[in-house]
Motif scaffolding. Sequence first.
Motif, PDB file in Angstrom:
ATOM      1  N   ALA A   1     -45.436  72.540 -24.312  1.00 32.32           N
ATOM      2  CA  ALA A   1     -46.677  72.197 -23.615  1.00 32.32           C
ATOM      3  C   ALA A   1     -46.534  72.421 -22.104  1.00 32.32           C
ATOM      4  N   THR A   2     -45.374  72.101 -21.579  1.00 34.19           N
ATOM      5  CA  THR A   2     -45.147  72.287 -20.143  1.00 34.19           C
ATOM      6  C   THR A   2     -45.114  73.759 -19.773  1.00 34.19           C
ATOM      7  N   LEU A   3     -44.451  74.591 -20.604  1.00 33.82           N
ATOM      8  CA  LEU A   3     -44.425  76.028 -20.341  1.00 33.82           C
ATOM      9  C   LEU A   3     -45.824  76.626 -20.416  1.00 33.82           C
ATOM     10  N   LYS A   4     -46.605  76.111 -21.345  1.00 34.70           N
ATOM     11  CA  LYS A   4     -47.986  76.600 -21.452  1.00 34.70           C
ATOM     12  C   LYS A   4     -48.765  76.244 -20.194  1.00 34.70           C
ATOM     13  N   HIS A   5     -48.531  75.040 -19.679  1.00 32.87           N
ATOM     14  CA  HIS A   5     -49.233  74.593 -18.469  1.00 32.87           C
ATOM     15  C   HIS A   5     -48.832  75.429 -17.246  1.00 32.87           C
TER      16      HIS A   5
END
Length: 719
Positions: free
Chosen positions: A683-687
């Motif tokens: 989720a953080t990489l997507k953000h």
Amino acid sequence: MQPNRRSAYLIIRQGNRWTDVFRLENGRSLVIGRASSNEIPVADERASRRHAEVFFQNQDWFVRDLGSRNGTTVDGEKIEGQRILAPGNQIAVASCRMTFVHSLEDFVPPPPEGEPGNAGSPAQTQSDIAPAITHRQSKAALLESRVFDGEIPQGATVGKSPEAAPIANAGGKLSANVNTPTAAPKGETLGAQPPVAVELLQLAFELAQQSSISEACDLALRRLLQTVGCSAGGVLRLGPGESNSAAGTKKSGKTPAATAEPSSADPALIVLAAHENSGRAYHPVSETILGTLKRDSSALLARNIATDEELLGQDGNASSHVLNTSSVIVAPLRIDASLFGLIHLYSRRGEPDLTPDDLEVSLAIADVLAVSLKNLLKQQTLETKLTSAKGRLDELEKRVGHGDWVGNSESMKRLREQVARVAPTQATILIRGESGSGKELVARAIHDRSPRATGPFIAINCAALTPTLLESELFGHEKGAFTGATDRKLGKFELANGGTLMLDELGEMSLEIQAKFLRVLEGQAFERVGGGKPVKVDVRVIAATNRDLEQAVKDGDFRSDLYFRLRVIELRVPSLRQRVDDIMPLAEFFLHQFRNQSGHGPRGFSPRAQKAMLDYHWPGNVRELKNCIERAFVLAPGDLAEPEDLALSYLQVPGASHREPAGSTVEYRERTLDDIENEHIQATLKHTGGQKNRAAAILGIERSTLDRKLKKLGENPSG
């Protein structure tokens, strides 16, 4: 027959009696004056020590005044320079009168009273003089600038021949421990300073080294007593409210100890220093003399006062040693045209009486001491103000938390150790952390522990200003540089000269300002907006940002050369959710701050409130925690704050794991810790759009750790 001018006589009269005949010898001059070493001594205080001179020149006899205080007269006319003598001329020096003749047969005694040239009453002994204040003097002639310029004061002469007088120096007393300088030719100044000037300069130098009023007064008193040959005296300060007021001393024969504290017997005076013969007590000045000094702050000399109880200031119980006092000198200590205190000397019967020369010396030393006391009083005032200001500053630092930060979590311990290592250096520091995590507090801690701690600490938020205003704030501007620039303004760099400048939210700078800022960091001069004069400063820069500078460099929004120049030392301030152990200590600290300011409010937190704070994700970090505690302090009705008083927000922020409030119901799903971690990393990489450096910064881990976890995730995908 023409008389032989080589033979001549002086018929001398002292008082009402013609006492002596002095034969004048060709080639030998004689000096008339008060000094006992003179050929004709004059026992009158109005005579100078070396008053006049009679000498033979070019077949004639002459008389000349030697710069005396009261002058010399011939037949009642005051002479200037030298005057040729004719038979029958009457020479007057104070109460001594002399008739000049070539032959004793030509002498006709003048009438005892009213003769020309009678400059005063006949000479008297001390026992014949009524008790009185005999001399008043407002200014010390010894301190006139011409004395220190090497010129000869009134009453002094220099000359080549043996009969010429050496420099007058208050009866020779001040030069007791100083080598007498070589006499200069007539009409010329001395190459060396007069002994009196040397003494006073030496005393002033020693007084300047004293650190307390009592030490300075004791030094000046001892030097004065040694100089005038007196054994009793004191330095006194007027008590509170006594300046320029009526005398308030109590008549008493009992004397206070020589101390800087007010005496119980005499509250109007404070004894700063005192000296007396062994076995005797110093007694302060009388009410009469003190009152006279307050009405007219001129130095005074009173003599023959042994039987005068008013001048002694004693009543019927006067002790014998006080009544034996025969003469008194009082010299004022004047500070800024007001009477601060006085120097007091007195002699007893059987001791040499104090003289006008002693009065002159006392006044000169009093004036020198007054300058020293003025400086010491200013120093005491500054030290008091400095101590008070430091106390207030320490209190303010405790109240705002600048003295140190609260928290003993492992991450904060590491940060504290890093600050201790980098603070003594001059390196540029980049502080990174989320908004509200305490970056400015860390910057101030670095400044306070650095060699620049005494210099200014200036902080500016770069995101709060437009590019134009930011440039003006950083570098200053000249008058008329732009609309509204009505005066020249110094920028933050100039204001922080010698100290530390913190630039918060540095990543919001425009590229143009970044270029100018880089030149300053490289040690080059800058120019104010609208100015052409280069300005160079000595400033340590601490930059702070919550922005991903690496991504900003990649996007072209931040200069890469500035990035590498700033990133000499990088410190990371952990977010509050990464230091859960510090949440409750911080909450207690803020609550105590608010209670100390108002004296009321809740004393603590309920168990529910504590659990709610520990479960909360704190997107606003320490700043949000402080605001929540203040809100609870205002709204809580009881002694313990509840979760409802905190009014916690549940705003989602990137990179922050959201915690639901205590007591909420969430559908449970079986997942391992690895599953939760992997989901959060994805989720953080997507953000971040796949930016691993930025993702690692949000996750609070190193880039290498993130790569390792992603590699593990690729080998073992979650099902």
